[in-house]
Motif scaffolding. Structure first.
Motif, PDB file in Angstrom:
ATOM      1  N   ALA A 196     -38.807 -38.056  35.288  1.00 57.35           N
ATOM      2  CA  ALA A 196     -38.480 -39.187  36.048  1.00 57.35           C
ATOM      3  C   ALA A 196     -37.409 -39.992  35.309  1.00 57.35           C
ATOM      4  O   ALA A 196     -36.191 -40.607  35.978  1.00 57.35           O
ATOM      5  N   VAL A 197     -37.476 -40.084  34.009  1.00 60.16           N
ATOM      6  CA  VAL A 197     -36.494 -40.743  33.176  1.00 60.16           C
ATOM      7  C   VAL A 197     -35.013 -39.919  33.416  1.00 60.16           C
ATOM      8  O   VAL A 197     -34.033 -40.571  33.577  1.00 60.16           O
ATOM      9  N   PHE A 198     -35.011 -38.624  33.080  1.00 62.01           N
ATOM     10  CA  PHE A 198     -34.026 -37.737  33.162  1.00 62.01           C
ATOM     11  C   PHE A 198     -33.165 -37.912  34.808  1.00 62.01           C
ATOM     12  O   PHE A 198     -32.094 -38.052  34.743  1.00 62.01           O
ATOM     13  N   GLY A 199     -34.228 -38.045  35.730  1.00 65.61           N
ATOM     14  CA  GLY A 199     -33.296 -38.185  37.067  1.00 65.61           C
ATOM     15  C   GLY A 199     -33.357 -39.449  37.198  1.00 65.61           C
ATOM     16  O   GLY A 199     -32.969 -39.761  38.666  1.00 65.61           O
ATOM     17  N   ALA A 200     -33.478 -40.709  36.411  1.00 68.68           N
ATOM     18  CA  ALA A 200     -33.284 -41.883  36.877  1.00 68.68           C
ATOM     19  C   ALA A 200     -33.931 -42.164  38.121  1.00 68.68           C
ATOM     20  O   ALA A 200     -33.761 -42.900  39.153  1.00 68.68           O
ATOM     21  N   ASP A 201     -35.348 -41.862  38.104  1.00 68.68           N
ATOM     22  CA  ASP A 201     -36.140 -42.190  39.162  1.00 68.68           C
ATOM     23  C   ASP A 201     -37.274 -43.273  38.754  1.00 68.68           C
ATOM     24  O   ASP A 201     -38.082 -43.004  37.741  1.00 68.68           O
ATOM     25  N   ILE A 230     -46.231 -51.560  28.114  1.00 72.17           N
ATOM     26  CA  ILE A 230     -47.602 -51.639  28.640  1.00 72.17           C
ATOM     27  C   ILE A 230     -48.282 -52.451  28.216  1.00 72.17           C
ATOM     28  O   ILE A 230     -48.520 -52.455  26.552  1.00 72.17           O
ATOM     29  N   HIS A 231     -49.064 -53.450  28.782  1.00 76.69           N
ATOM     30  CA  HIS A 231     -50.145 -54.262  28.037  1.00 76.69           C
ATOM     31  C   HIS A 231     -51.461 -54.200  28.745  1.00 76.69           C
ATOM     32  O   HIS A 231     -51.431 -54.191  30.012  1.00 76.69           O
ATOM     33  N   LEU A 232     -52.413 -53.941  28.099  1.00 74.16           N
ATOM     34  CA  LEU A 232     -53.949 -53.448  28.586  1.00 74.16           C
ATOM     35  C   LEU A 232     -54.552 -55.038  28.751  1.00 74.16           C
ATOM     36  O   LEU A 232     -55.686 -54.732  29.514  1.00 74.16           O
ATOM     37  N   HIS A 233     -54.405 -55.889  27.997  1.00 81.28           N
ATOM     38  CA  HIS A 233     -55.139 -57.153  27.970  1.00 81.28           C
ATOM     39  C   HIS A 233     -56.585 -56.714  27.770  1.00 81.28           C
ATOM     40  O   HIS A 233     -57.307 -57.554  28.446  1.00 81.28           O
ATOM     41  N   LEU A 234     -56.781 -56.021  26.510  1.00 80.90           N
ATOM     42  CA  LEU A 234     -58.163 -55.928  26.367  1.00 80.90           C
ATOM     43  C   LEU A 234     -58.394 -56.482  24.814  1.00 80.90           C
ATOM     44  O   LEU A 234     -59.677 -56.542  24.391  1.00 80.90           O
ATOM     45  N   GLY A 235     -57.339 -56.432  24.051  1.00 80.47           N
ATOM     46  CA  GLY A 235     -57.575 -56.745  22.517  1.00 80.47           C
ATOM     47  C   GLY A 235     -56.300 -57.066  21.820  1.00 80.47           C
ATOM     48  O   GLY A 235     -55.186 -57.263  22.616  1.00 80.47           O
ATOM     49  N   GLU A 236     -56.333 -56.900  20.648  1.00 77.99           N
ATOM     50  CA  GLU A 236     -55.137 -56.905  19.882  1.00 77.99           C
ATOM     51  C   GLU A 236     -54.266 -55.582  19.304  1.00 77.99           C
ATOM     52  O   GLU A 236     -53.337 -55.789  18.636  1.00 77.99           O
ATOM     53  N   GLY A 237     -54.807 -54.507  19.836  1.00 80.43           N
ATOM     54  CA  GLY A 237     -54.255 -53.355  19.481  1.00 80.43           C
ATOM     55  C   GLY A 237     -52.754 -53.052  19.903  1.00 80.43           C
ATOM     56  O   GLY A 237     -52.434 -53.277  21.067  1.00 80.43           O
ATOM     57  N   HIS A 238     -52.101 -52.536  18.992  1.00 75.89           N
ATOM     58  CA  HIS A 238     -50.533 -52.401  19.128  1.00 75.89           C
ATOM     59  C   HIS A 238     -50.286 -51.081  18.859  1.00 75.89           C
ATOM     60  O   HIS A 238     -50.618 -50.661  17.753  1.00 75.89           O
ATOM     61  N   GLY A 239     -49.340 -50.077  19.514  1.00 72.16           N
ATOM     62  CA  GLY A 239     -49.038 -49.146  19.191  1.00 72.16           C
ATOM     63  C   GLY A 239     -47.520 -48.584  19.691  1.00 72.16           C
ATOM     64  O   GLY A 239     -47.317 -49.053  20.801  1.00 72.16           O
ATOM     65  N   MET A 240     -46.767 -47.636  18.974  1.00 77.56           N
ATOM     66  CA  MET A 240     -45.662 -47.234  19.733  1.00 77.56           C
ATOM     67  C   MET A 240     -45.237 -45.813  19.447  1.00 77.56           C
ATOM     68  O   MET A 240     -46.263 -45.230  18.755  1.00 77.56           O
ATOM     69  N   ALA A 241     -44.563 -45.080  20.420  1.00 79.24           N
ATOM     70  CA  ALA A 241     -44.324 -43.603  20.330  1.00 79.24           C
ATOM     71  C   ALA A 241     -42.797 -43.500  20.822  1.00 79.24           C
ATOM     72  O   ALA A 241     -42.537 -44.291  21.602  1.00 79.24           O
ATOM     73  N   TRP A 242     -42.360 -42.118  20.432  1.00 77.09           N
ATOM     74  CA  TRP A 242     -41.118 -42.047  21.052  1.00 77.09           C
ATOM     75  C   TRP A 242     -40.892 -40.626  21.453  1.00 77.09           C
ATOM     76  O   TRP A 242     -41.742 -39.837  20.970  1.00 77.09           O
ATOM     77  N   GLY A 243     -40.099 -40.254  22.233  1.00 77.17           N
ATOM     78  CA  GLY A 243     -39.977 -39.086  22.887  1.00 77.17           C
ATOM     79  C   GLY A 243     -38.482 -39.088  23.373  1.00 77.17           C
ATOM     80  O   GLY A 243     -37.645 -39.789  23.328  1.00 77.17           O
ATOM     81  N   CYS A 244     -38.437 -37.981  24.414  1.00 75.68           N
ATOM     82  CA  CYS A 244     -37.064 -38.013  25.070  1.00 75.68           C
ATOM     83  C   CYS A 244     -37.269 -37.519  26.502  1.00 75.68           C
ATOM     84  O   CYS A 244     -38.579 -37.094  26.889  1.00 75.68           O
ATOM     85  N   ASP A 245     -36.220 -37.469  27.351  1.00 73.97           N
ATOM     86  CA  ASP A 245     -36.496 -36.949  28.674  1.00 73.97           C
ATOM     87  C   ASP A 245     -36.275 -35.674  28.567  1.00 73.97           C
ATOM     88  O   ASP A 245     -36.105 -34.925  27.645  1.00 73.97           O
TER      89      ASP A 245
END
Length: 404
Positions: free
Chosen positions: A312-317, A375-390
């Motif tokens: 979707a990111v690659f196709g700008a969808d 994205i916010h889940l509104h359940l607690g204080e947990g925070h995380g990140m991830a990286w990838g590509c199209d």
């Protein structure tokens, strides 16, 4: 915590006492294929490796080297051949490579680590490796560092390096690094190799603890294609030449050192993700409000690793349903009624309800080189990140003809 500063054009030779080089041994036709990192003195060292059941021969040799004193003085890296799934002969070749480098530089064999990247199932061309080792002349200049950075590449389109510095105990302490990786990237410590150097004074025990923590937040949070390599390795060497007091978790500036180690690792990780085979852009996913950091990291990596999100990111969808779908199948706690999603600076979902947004602006945003999904889940204080590509058409082309 003291301020940390990025060094312009910094690399793995930025810390005191490190040198590097790279040469063409003949395994590859034109470009460098054999590289080396060297420390003036034996360095306290730590490493993490792929969790694949089929760990390559060089990993076993490096593990053997570190088991003696947890110190290294040199690392030999070849590209063009992974020396994985090569049986007894492959292990013998890896040990012989270690021995040849040790003899040339008059080092104990266990002060040498080895790493390989390339095609699985092929044996090293030992005559060329041996000849190439004799050509290695490490130096502490930018050109020599670049020679190493290019020698470790396979399908990569760009070299990957960075360095940071900070004042600890009145001394300038530096952390630098170089990496390679483009395809077969889904580390679980891809082919991913990363080499980090520092002149900090720190024991191998504390360095291993620091590396594992940082790896889980950075290198283990990238994905290109969901495949974990047989050769993934991250090695850190600390030679202590900065002259600081020994770093431990109780040191008042431990957080400063950890911040530098994390920044170097994160930048290298993101460069690997951006250089994914056939990639046209970096995708960054940040998750807030999970029950804990671990669940946030799981959710972020599920989204960034979704082939439907990537296409979707690659196709700008602007198909945000693919994002929430990935959150839905992540092995985490979720309240389906409390999800927020934003793409770039446009909020799409609030408390799981669609809000007014401009699809045209999102499509235009997707055309940039970096796409950020929050994205916010509104359940607690947990925070995380991830990286990838199209995921582009070129990924198929590259991997369909990898050996030809």
């Amino acid at each position: 915590m003291s301020a940390i500063s990025k060094i312009q054009q910094g690399s793995l030779i930025s810390p005191k006492g490190f040198a590097a080089t790279g040469v063409n041994s003949g395994v590859r036709e034109t470009r460098n294929d054999l590289g080396m990192i060297f420390s003036e003195v034996p360095a306290e060292s730590a490493a993490v490796y792929t969790t694949s059941h089929f760990q390559a021969a060089p990993i076993k040799v490096t593990q053997d080297s570190l088991s003696v004193e947890q110190k290294l003085q040199a690392i030999l890296v070849n590209s063009g051949c992974a020396n994985a799934c090569t049986g007894k002969q492959g292990l013998q070749d890896a040990y012989q490579s270690r021995k040849s480098l040790a003899e040339k530089f008059h080092l104990p064999e266990h002060y040498v680590a080895v790493a390989s990247t390339g095609v699985i199932g092929e044996h090293l061309q030992m005559d060329k490796i041996a000849s190439g080792i004799q050509k290695l002349q490490p130096a502490s200049d930018e050109a020599s560092a670049e020679q190493f950075e290019t020698a470790i590449l396979t399908t990569d389109l760009a070299t990957k390096k960075c360095a940071f510095e900070a004042v600890i105990d009145g001394q300038t302490v530096t952390v630098g690094g170089a990496a390679k990786g483009s395809g077969m990237i889904h580390p679980n410590m891809a082919t991913m190799l990363a080499f980090i150097t520092t002149d900090a004074l720190i024991s191998a025990e504390h360095l291993q603890t620091a590396l594992r923590q940082v790896t889980n937040q950075t290198f283990n949070q990238i994905t290109v294609d969901g495949d974990t390599s047989t050769n993934d390795t991250v090695v850190v060497m600390a030679n202590g030449l900065a002259g600081n007091n020994p770093l431990t978790p109780d040191h008042p500036q431990w957080d400063t050192f950890m911040a530098m180690l994390k920044e170097v690792s994160a930048i290298l990780a993101k460069k690997i993700a951006r250089d994914g085979e056939g990639a046209t852009k970096l995708v960054e996913v940040e998750v807030f409000g999970a029950l804990n950091d671990q669940e946030a990291q799981v959710a972020a990596k599920e989204v960034v690793g979704s082939n439907l999100v990537k296409t979707a990111v690659f196709g700008a969808d602007a198909n945000w349903g693919r994002i929430i779908s990935a959150v839905g199948y992540a092995d985490i706690t979720v309240n389906p009624e409390t999800i927020d999603i934003a793409i770039g600076d446009q909020t799409i979902l609030e408390q799981s309800e669609v809000v007014a947004y401009s699809e045209e602006q999102i499509i235009e945003y997707f055309k940039g080189e970096t796409v950020k999904i929050s994205i916010h889940l509104h359940l607690g204080e947990g925070h995380g990140m991830a990286w990838g590509c199209d995921l582009s058409y070129d990924y198929i082309k590259i991997n369909a003809s990898y050996r030809t």
